[in-house]
Motif scaffolding. Structure first.
Motif, short mmCIF file in Angstrom:
data_model
loop_
_atom_site.label_atom_id
_atom_site.label_comp_id
_atom_site.label_asym_id
_atom_site.label_seq_id
_atom_site.Cartn_x
_atom_site.Cartn_y
_atom_site.Cartn_z
N ALA A 78 0.83 -1.20 0.00
CA ALA A 78 0.00 0.00 0.00
C ALA A 78 0.87 1.25 0.00
O ALA A 78 1.96 1.28 0.58
CB ALA A 78 -0.91 -0.01 1.22
N GLU A 79 0.39 2.28 -0.66
CA GLU A 79 1.16 3.52 -0.77
C GLU A 79 1.53 4.06 0.61
O GLU A 79 0.73 4.04 1.54
CB GLU A 79 0.33 4.57 -1.52
CG GLU A 79 1.08 5.86 -1.78
CD GLU A 79 0.26 6.85 -2.59
OE1 GLU A 79 0.73 8.00 -2.77
OE2 GLU A 79 -0.85 6.50 -3.02
N ARG A 123 -12.05 -3.14 15.12
CA ARG A 123 -12.64 -2.89 16.44
C ARG A 123 -12.88 -1.41 16.69
O ARG A 123 -13.89 -1.01 17.30
CB ARG A 123 -11.71 -3.46 17.52
CG ARG A 123 -12.24 -3.28 18.98
CD ARG A 123 -11.17 -3.71 19.96
NE ARG A 123 -11.61 -3.54 21.35
CZ ARG A 123 -12.06 -4.51 22.14
NH1 ARG A 123 -12.15 -5.74 21.66
NH2 ARG A 123 -12.42 -4.26 23.38
N PHE A 124 -11.94 -0.57 16.22
CA PHE A 124 -12.04 0.86 16.47
C PHE A 124 -12.58 1.64 15.27
O PHE A 124 -12.50 2.87 15.24
CB PHE A 124 -10.69 1.41 16.91
CG PHE A 124 -10.25 0.90 18.26
CD1 PHE A 124 -10.66 1.55 19.42
CD2 PHE A 124 -9.47 -0.24 18.39
CE1 PHE A 124 -10.28 1.08 20.67
CE2 PHE A 124 -9.09 -0.73 19.63
CZ PHE A 124 -9.50 -0.07 20.78
N ASN A 125 -13.13 0.91 14.28
CA ASN A 125 -13.75 1.53 13.10
C ASN A 125 -12.80 2.49 12.38
O ASN A 125 -13.17 3.63 12.05
CB ASN A 125 -15.04 2.26 13.50
CG ASN A 125 -16.08 1.32 14.07
OD1 ASN A 125 -16.36 0.27 13.49
ND2 ASN A 125 -16.63 1.67 15.22
N LEU A 126 -11.58 2.01 12.16
CA LEU A 126 -10.55 2.81 11.50
C LEU A 126 -10.27 2.29 10.10
O LEU A 126 -10.41 1.09 9.83
CB LEU A 126 -9.27 2.79 12.34
CG LEU A 126 -9.39 3.39 13.75
CD1 LEU A 126 -8.13 3.08 14.55
CD2 LEU A 126 -9.63 4.88 13.67
N PRO A 127 -9.83 3.16 9.20
CA PRO A 127 -9.50 2.71 7.85
C PRO A 127 -8.33 1.72 7.85
O PRO A 127 -7.42 1.82 8.69
CB PRO A 127 -9.10 4.00 7.13
CG PRO A 127 -9.63 5.11 7.95
CD PRO A 127 -9.65 4.62 9.36
N THR A 128 -8.35 0.78 6.93
CA THR A 128 -7.21 -0.10 6.73
C THR A 128 -5.96 0.74 6.45
O THR A 128 -6.03 1.75 5.77
CB THR A 128 -7.48 -1.04 5.54
OG1 THR A 128 -8.63 -1.84 5.84
CG2 THR A 128 -6.29 -1.95 5.26
N HIS A 184 4.61 -9.20 1.51
CA HIS A 184 3.34 -9.58 0.90
C HIS A 184 2.26 -9.79 1.96
O HIS A 184 1.12 -9.33 1.81
CB HIS A 184 3.53 -10.84 0.06
CG HIS A 184 2.36 -11.18 -0.79
ND1 HIS A 184 1.40 -12.10 -0.41
CD2 HIS A 184 1.97 -10.72 -2.02
CE1 HIS A 184 0.48 -12.20 -1.35
NE2 HIS A 184 0.80 -11.38 -2.33
N GLU A 185 2.60 -10.47 3.03
CA GLU A 185 1.61 -10.74 4.08
C GLU A 185 1.16 -9.45 4.77
O GLU A 185 0.03 -9.35 5.26
CB GLU A 185 2.16 -11.72 5.11
CG GLU A 185 2.35 -13.14 4.60
CD GLU A 185 1.04 -13.86 4.32
OE1 GLU A 185 -0.04 -13.25 4.44
OE2 GLU A 185 1.09 -15.05 3.97
N LEU A 186 2.04 -8.47 4.82
CA LEU A 186 1.74 -7.21 5.52
C LEU A 186 1.51 -6.05 4.56
O LEU A 186 1.62 -4.89 4.96
CB LEU A 186 2.90 -6.87 6.47
CG LEU A 186 2.85 -7.50 7.86
CD1 LEU A 186 4.22 -7.43 8.53
CD2 LEU A 186 1.81 -6.82 8.74
N LYS A 187 1.19 -6.35 3.30
CA LYS A 187 1.24 -5.30 2.29
C LYS A 187 0.30 -4.13 2.55
O LYS A 187 0.55 -3.02 2.09
CB LYS A 187 1.01 -5.86 0.89
CG LYS A 187 -0.28 -6.56 0.62
CD LYS A 187 -0.30 -7.04 -0.84
CE LYS A 187 -1.59 -7.76 -1.19
NZ LYS A 187 -1.68 -9.08 -0.53
N ASP A 188 -0.78 -4.33 3.31
CA ASP A 188 -1.66 -3.21 3.67
C ASP A 188 -1.16 -2.43 4.88
O ASP A 188 -1.70 -1.36 5.19
CB ASP A 188 -3.07 -3.72 3.96
CG ASP A 188 -3.80 -4.19 2.71
OD1 ASP A 188 -3.49 -3.68 1.62
OD2 ASP A 188 -4.66 -5.08 2.82
N ARG A 194 9.05 -3.36 -4.22
CA ARG A 194 7.68 -3.43 -3.70
C ARG A 194 7.14 -2.10 -3.20
O ARG A 194 6.03 -2.04 -2.69
CB ARG A 194 7.62 -4.45 -2.55
CG ARG A 194 8.19 -5.82 -2.88
CD ARG A 194 7.54 -6.44 -4.11
NE ARG A 194 8.06 -7.79 -4.37
CZ ARG A 194 7.77 -8.50 -5.45
NH1 ARG A 194 6.95 -8.01 -6.37
NH2 ARG A 194 8.29 -9.71 -5.61
N GLY A 195 7.93 -1.04 -3.29
CA GLY A 195 7.46 0.27 -2.85
C GLY A 195 7.66 0.54 -1.38
O GLY A 195 7.10 1.49 -0.83
N ALA A 196 8.48 -0.27 -0.72
CA ALA A 196 8.77 -0.09 0.71
C ALA A 196 10.13 0.56 0.88
O ALA A 196 11.03 0.40 0.05
CB ALA A 196 8.73 -1.44 1.43
#
Length: 531
Positions: free
Chosen positions: A79-80, A234-239, A262-266, A321-323
């Motif tokens: 994710a960006e 749980r806290f209604n927060l954006p991914t 990859h597993e943590l890409k978000d 991967r953009g990291a």
């Protein structure tokens, strides 16, 4: 999600100041739900570590996993990155005591990694105080007056970006039990920091940012990803409100970097070359392999082929991967002697130039006195706010053999003796509640003590010889240990020796270094000595 039932969470420690501010009913409820949801899987992951290590002990070598080749070969990105995590050219690290938090946030750096792990001795008062200090820092309400000097410390305008490092997955929090079992220290650190800070960080246009240490496998990254997703829901927060930097500081993890991303890409922002723990992990992982025994730790620098390959592979993997790809720690402490200080800064600069030229986006220091020197390399010396444009795509493939290449160099009597002195002094400080210690011109944390004692353990196991012709044995170690203990006693003085927990530290160092089976982490038996 589990049903909330927090009645069985017990504090097994005498009450300390600030405890009720941190262990609020909401915090207890959240922590209880997290532990019930995720501790069973964590126990399975730790068991899987043991199985993989048994295979390596039996003769296998760590390698890239053929089953996950499609992930390594795929054309995907994380994710960006949020804007405030794109500029991390210089980071300072240190424990979470109040004065350190203020000084680190005021330093001439981009980020401060507030450390609940390797530079923090987890006394109950210490972990509670650490949470209070970070809460106050995020609110901009932190100040401190030194009780000895009377000097006051205040937070400056525009402080560094705060990132919290939680404890490793292997470390329990013995002072908190749920259903009769100690809870994971990592979940305690994560949950309490999140709960007490997410709202103010959102109000400031930021997210909640973490460093995660000592992962060994992408299944552990998946576990953390699920913890983050559970929390955001749980806290209604954006991914992606929660973002993590993963320390690649274990040998198994270097073969899993694509899979971890990859597993943590978000939820991921960067990988970091945790070089000192990586050296410790090289020893620990390959402890049964007589052809992989390291020399004196002083010669195991980033110029060594296996470490340089690790650095270059991390940069290539991250940037594809953009990291971001973060460099490792400069642990030197500036000297008051001008000539000596010039030598120290020259070493630091050369080390950081190597990281910069490999393509890292930023690096670590342990002392603010190094900031200007390192900024000349990682701020003035790069174009833009990071080096994501450095792809290393034209590099030859970095192989298993390069990452495991034996390291040449001598094993010396002097090297063994200084290992003993450093490990002893660090352990004495740690069991006294101090996890970040200046020793012989370096700011030491648990990683250096781990390298020091595991090196000797491995030399004993494989009957390696020193430069003086002596074969390293348990008896030789015990002889040197007693001699070096007397040397340390002379250096620190009788009063400090008596008051500074050197006697239990001496016993602990002897026990873990002469054990037939290598003790995985000195902090586990050491934790038994903490209140």
């Amino acid at each position: 999600m589990t049903t909330n039932n927090s009645q069985n969470l017990r504090v097994l420690a005498d009450p300390v100041s600030g405890q009720d501010e941190i262990l609020t009913p909401e915090a207890i409820s959240f922590l209880t739900d997290l532990v019930r949801e995720f501790q069973p899987r964590l126990q399975q992951l730790l068991s899987q570590r043991k199985v993989r290590q048994q295979q390596i002990d039996a003769g296998a070598l760590p390698d890239f996993d053929a089953n996950t080749a499609p992930i390594r070969d795929g054309n995907w990105k994380i994710a960006e990155l949020p804007a405030d995590l794109q500029k991390r050219r210089l980071e300072i690290t240190g424990p979470v005591d109040r004065k350190m938090v203020i000084n680190a946030l005021n330093a001439n750096v981009d980020c401060y990694m507030a450390d609940f792990e390797d530079s923090q001795s987890p006394t109950w008062q210490g972990v509670v105080d650490g949470q209070i200090n970070l809460r106050d820092a995020n609110r901009g309400e932190i100040s401190h007056t030194d009780p000895n000097s009377g000097k006051s410390y205040q937070l400056n305008d525009n402080p560094a970006l705060l990132i919290a490092r939680v404890r490793g997955l292997h470390l329990p929090e013995k002072h908190l039990q749920l259903d009769g079992q100690p809870i994971p220290g990592a979940l305690m650190d994560f949950a309490l920091y999140f709960l007490h800070n997410y709202q103010v960080r959102q109000q400031n246009g930021s997210g909640v940012y973490y460093y995660l240490p000592k992962l060994e496998h992408s299944t552990e990254a998946k576990w953390w990803s699920d913890v983050f997703a559970f929390t955001e829901e749980r806290f209604n927060l954006p991914t992606s409100t929660i973002r993590a930097t993963i320390l690649i500081e274990t040998l198994p993890a270097v073969f899993q970097m694509d899979e971890i991303l990859h597993e943590l890409k978000d939820h991921i922002a960067a990988l970091n070359c945790g070089r000192w723990d990586y050296i410790f992990s090289y020893i620990k992982t390959l402890k049964n392999h007589p052809d992989r025994v390291l020399p004196d730790r002083q010669v195991v620098t980033m110029n060594q082929p296996f470490l340089n390959a690790y650095s270059r592979l991390l940069v290539k993997t991250c940037h594809r991967r953009g990291a971001l790809a973060m460099g490792g720690m400069a642990a030197f402490i500036p000297s008051k002697d001008a000539a000596e200080n010039e030598k120290i800064l020259a070493k630091v600069k050369a080390d950081k130039e190597l990281e910069r030229d490999n393509g890292h986006d930023g690096t670590w220091i342990a002392h603010p006195g190094l900031a200007d020197t390192v900024r000349s390399v990682f701020v003035d010396g790069i174009t833009g706010i990071n080096q994501l444009h450095v792809s290393r795509a034209e590099d030859d493939e970095i192989t298993q053999a390069q990452l495991l290449e034996p390291c040449p160099g001598e094993r010396t009597e002097a090297g063994m003796r200084i290992n003993i002195r450093v490990a002893l002094q660090y352990l004495a400080a740690w069991v006294s509640g101090v996890g970040c210690v200046p020793i012989y011109g370096l700011m030491e944390d648990a990683a250096t003590a781990e390298i020091s004692r595991t090196s000797i353990w491995q030399w004993i196991k494989h009957q390696k010889s020193l430069d003086n012709g002596q074969v390293v044995s348990k008896d030789l170690f015990r002889k040197y240990l007693q001699q070096e203990a007397q040397q340390v006693r002379q250096e620190v003085g009788d009063e400090r020796w008596q008051q500074g927990n050197f006697a239990p530290a001496l016993r602990l160092l002897e026990d873990i270094t002469t054990s037939d089976d290598l003790v995985d982490f000195l902090t586990l038996p050491g934790y038994d000595l903490l209140s």
